[in-house]
Design a protein around this motif. Sequence first.
Motif, mmCIF file in Angstrom:
data_model
loop_
_atom_site.group_PDB
_atom_site.id
_atom_site.type_symbol
_atom_site.label_atom_id
_atom_site.label_comp_id
_atom_site.label_asym_id
_atom_site.label_seq_id
_atom_site.Cartn_x
_atom_site.Cartn_y
_atom_site.Cartn_z
ATOM 1 N N GLU A 1 20.187 10.315 29.089
ATOM 2 C CA GLU A 1 20.178 9.094 28.281
ATOM 3 C C GLU A 1 21.568 8.811 27.710
ATOM 4 O OE1 GLU A 1 17.837 7.201 24.385
ATOM 5 O OE2 GLU A 1 17.251 9.132 25.222
ATOM 6 N N ARG A 2 22.232 9.849 27.197
ATOM 7 C CA ARG A 2 23.589 9.674 26.659
ATOM 8 C C ARG A 2 24.567 9.284 27.765
ATOM 9 N NH1 ARG A 2 22.098 14.452 23.941
ATOM 10 N NH2 ARG A 2 23.365 15.686 25.394
ATOM 11 N N LEU A 3 24.411 9.896 28.918
ATOM 12 C CA LEU A 3 25.306 9.614 30.040
ATOM 13 C C LEU A 3 25.176 8.171 30.508
ATOM 14 C CD1 LEU A 3 27.310 11.183 31.874
ATOM 15 C CD2 LEU A 3 25.390 11.620 33.412
ATOM 16 N N GLN A 4 23.954 7.634 30.470
ATOM 17 C CA GLN A 4 23.696 6.274 30.935
ATOM 18 C C GLN A 4 23.872 5.211 29.860
ATOM 19 O OE1 GLN A 4 19.661 7.213 32.659
ATOM 20 N NE2 GLN A 4 20.469 6.048 34.377
ATOM 21 N N ALA A 5 24.180 5.617 28.633
ATOM 22 C CA ALA A 5 24.304 4.666 27.532
ATOM 23 C C ALA A 5 25.443 3.678 27.786
ATOM 24 C CB ALA A 5 24.547 5.410 26.224
ATOM 25 N N GLU A 6 25.457 2.599 27.022
ATOM 26 C CA GLU A 6 26.481 1.565 27.208
ATOM 27 C C GLU A 6 27.890 2.082 26.943
ATOM 28 O OE1 GLU A 6 25.654 -2.024 25.124
ATOM 29 O OE2 GLU A 6 24.003 -2.580 26.464
ATOM 30 N N ASP A 7 27.999 3.168 26.188
ATOM 31 C CA ASP A 7 29.309 3.782 25.976
ATOM 32 C C ASP A 7 29.374 5.168 26.617
ATOM 33 O OD1 ASP A 7 27.554 5.081 24.299
ATOM 34 O OD2 ASP A 7 28.841 4.994 22.527
ATOM 35 N N GLY A 8 28.482 5.408 27.588
ATOM 36 C CA GLY A 8 28.459 6.695 28.278
ATOM 37 C C GLY A 8 29.548 6.795 29.341
ATOM 38 N N TRP A 9 29.700 7.994 29.878
ATOM 39 C CA TRP A 9 30.778 8.233 30.838
ATOM 40 C C TRP A 9 30.625 7.432 32.121
ATOM 41 C CZ3 TRP A 9 34.834 10.176 28.788
ATOM 42 C CH2 TRP A 9 34.754 11.105 27.755
ATOM 43 N N LEU A 10 29.423 7.025 32.469
ATOM 44 C CA LEU A 10 29.218 6.269 33.711
ATOM 45 C C LEU A 10 29.779 4.853 33.643
ATOM 46 C CD1 LEU A 10 25.561 7.358 34.528
ATOM 47 C CD2 LEU A 10 27.647 8.125 35.666
ATOM 48 N N THR A 11 30.159 4.399 32.448
ATOM 49 C CA THR A 11 30.684 3.038 32.317
ATOM 50 C C THR A 11 32.199 2.968 32.479
ATOM 51 O OG1 THR A 11 30.939 3.197 29.907
ATOM 52 C CG2 THR A 11 28.799 2.434 30.741
ATOM 53 N N VAL B 1 37.430 -0.693 19.077
ATOM 54 C CA VAL B 1 36.932 -1.056 20.400
ATOM 55 C C VAL B 1 37.008 -2.575 20.541
ATOM 56 C CG1 VAL B 1 34.968 -1.023 21.973
ATOM 57 C CG2 VAL B 1 35.401 0.950 20.486
ATOM 58 N N LEU B 2 37.740 -3.028 21.546
ATOM 59 C CA LEU B 2 37.850 -4.454 21.841
ATOM 60 C C LEU B 2 36.889 -4.797 22.966
ATOM 61 C CD1 LEU B 2 41.747 -4.937 21.757
ATOM 62 C CD2 LEU B 2 40.092 -5.002 19.878
ATOM 63 N N LYS B 3 36.155 -5.929 22.804
ATOM 64 C CA LYS B 3 35.146 -6.301 23.790
ATOM 65 C C LYS B 3 35.350 -7.727 24.284
ATOM 66 C CE LYS B 3 31.408 -3.184 22.405
ATOM 67 N NZ LYS B 3 29.967 -3.069 22.081
ATOM 68 N N LEU B 4 35.027 -7.882 25.559
ATOM 69 C CA LEU B 4 35.041 -9.194 26.202
ATOM 70 C C LEU B 4 33.961 -9.178 27.273
ATOM 71 C CD1 LEU B 4 36.486 -11.976 26.659
ATOM 72 C CD2 LEU B 4 37.836 -10.812 28.397
ATOM 73 N N GLY B 5 32.822 -9.818 26.992
ATOM 74 C CA GLY B 5 31.705 -9.766 27.930
ATOM 75 C C GLY B 5 31.186 -8.348 28.070
ATOM 76 N N SER B 6 31.032 -7.890 29.307
ATOM 77 C CA SER B 6 30.523 -6.539 29.546
ATOM 78 C C SER B 6 31.625 -5.482 29.483
ATOM 79 C CB SER B 6 29.843 -6.474 30.920
ATOM 80 O OG SER B 6 30.782 -6.695 31.964
ATOM 81 N N VAL B 7 32.879 -5.912 29.348
ATOM 82 C CA VAL B 7 34.027 -5.002 29.365
ATOM 83 C C VAL B 7 34.476 -4.678 27.941
ATOM 84 C CG1 VAL B 7 36.440 -4.728 30.074
ATOM 85 C CG2 VAL B 7 34.793 -5.802 31.623
ATOM 86 N N SER B 8 34.837 -3.426 27.718
ATOM 87 C CA SER B 8 35.410 -3.008 26.443
ATOM 88 C C SER B 8 36.570 -2.068 26.721
ATOM 89 C CB SER B 8 34.369 -2.324 25.551
ATOM 90 O OG SER B 8 33.906 -1.136 26.145
ATOM 91 N N PHE B 9 37.505 -1.980 25.769
ATOM 92 C CA PHE B 9 38.624 -1.063 25.941
ATOM 93 C C PHE B 9 39.117 -0.566 24.594
ATOM 94 C CE2 PHE B 9 39.955 -5.456 26.237
ATOM 95 C CZ PHE B 9 41.130 -5.581 25.488
ATOM 96 N N GLN B 10 39.770 0.589 24.616
ATOM 97 C CA GLN B 10 40.210 1.251 23.394
ATOM 98 C C GLN B 10 41.416 2.124 23.715
ATOM 99 O OE1 GLN B 10 36.330 3.314 23.254
ATOM 100 N NE2 GLN B 10 37.479 5.219 23.040
ATOM 101 N N LEU B 11 42.085 2.594 22.666
ATOM 102 C CA LEU B 11 43.247 3.454 22.836
ATOM 103 C C LEU B 11 42.856 4.917 22.675
ATOM 104 C CD1 LEU B 11 45.975 1.548 20.756
ATOM 105 C CD2 LEU B 11 45.700 1.587 23.246
ATOM 106 N N GLY C 1 46.930 6.037 25.981
ATOM 107 C CA GLY C 1 46.287 5.337 27.088
ATOM 108 C C GLY C 1 45.297 4.282 26.648
ATOM 109 N N VAL C 2 44.949 3.429 27.601
ATOM 110 C CA VAL C 2 43.922 2.409 27.407
ATOM 111 C C VAL C 2 42.737 2.797 28.283
ATOM 112 C CG1 VAL C 2 43.316 -0.027 27.556
ATOM 113 C CG2 VAL C 2 45.691 0.653 27.063
ATOM 114 N N ARG C 3 41.616 3.110 27.652
ATOM 115 C CA ARG C 3 40.395 3.457 28.378
ATOM 116 C C ARG C 3 39.514 2.215 28.469
ATOM 117 N NH1 ARG C 3 37.638 8.807 26.720
ATOM 118 N NH2 ARG C 3 38.758 9.535 28.576
ATOM 119 N N VAL C 4 39.063 1.905 29.680
ATOM 120 C CA VAL C 4 38.302 0.683 29.930
ATOM 121 C C VAL C 4 36.886 1.034 30.388
ATOM 122 C CG1 VAL C 4 38.277 -1.531 31.132
ATOM 123 C CG2 VAL C 4 40.470 -0.393 30.674
ATOM 124 N N ARG C 5 35.912 0.370 29.779
ATOM 125 C CA ARG C 5 34.510 0.545 30.144
ATOM 126 C C ARG C 5 33.906 -0.787 30.566
ATOM 127 N NH1 ARG C 5 32.531 5.445 28.021
ATOM 128 N NH2 ARG C 5 33.850 6.399 26.416
#
Length: 297
Positions: free
Chosen positions: A42-52, A126-136, A144-148
């Motif tokens: 469940e954590r892995l599949q979450a909207e902020d999980g590693w699969l994103t 966390v900055l968001k735009l639609g389904s995409v988010s990114f952070q430092l 780095g900039v990590r993008v989900r």
Amino acid sequence: MTPIALALSLALHAAPAPKSMPTPATEALTTSTREWHAQRIERLQAEDGWLTLVGLFWLEEGEQSVGSAPGNDLDFPDNTPAKLGTFTRQGNTARFQPAPGVSIIRNGQPFTGGALQTDEKGAPDVLKLGSVSFQLIVRGDKLGVRVRDTQAPARKAFHGIPTYPASPQWRVEARFEPAETPRTIQVPNVLGTVEEMKAPGTLVFTVDGKEHRLTPVEDGSGGLFIIFADTTNRDATYGAGRFLSADMPKDGRVVLDFNRAYNPPCAFTKFATCPLPPKGNRLSLRVEAGEKRYADH
């Protein structure tokens, strides 16, 4: 012996031995392991999980343009604007300025530009735009900039993680040998750098009559975190090793439940920055417990 008696005798000798019934303790372990793994998935599949995760970009000093169009310094996903904005790095800090007409949300509020909090001291902006988010993120001297993306292909295609059957054999009690003085150990990572982590002591345990040792590090939340490798990494489990969490020692003992050994984020995405087993944490045995290799990783 009559033909009927002979047939019965042959049938009895050919019949397979009855299977042993699982004990209540084994059934309880199987149930608790299944519940733990369900929460893990469940954590892995979450909207902020590693699969994103869909991107990881290391910032240079100065300005770098961001967007999906060719020619940007940071090549963001196709479902973001051609010109998304500009990052400006100064040391271990950075600012982001959205491009004209681009609406960005920061932590739930409209964001028109400015400095961003990294993950170095806790929760990052966390900055968001639609389904995409990114952070430092900060990793040593790297910023780095990590993008989900909640619509990431890896998240959509996820089909679960194979595991070994839960077994009491792999729920092991270890003796904790505390360090005489506070110490740190060097933990390598996939970036090719080394991080210093606090190591409170050594865990000593026995499997099949042979003694083994692991050095845990503090996980930052009052528990122990173990990064280990074993010989199943060659053919059955993730090649770079697995993770295991445990409670702090109680009366000098620690339970190591290898049934809950799990894959690092790098088993699912190339955009993670995973630690690798430190020196001494490569076990010379097959730990046939916990999560197996995911897909072709």
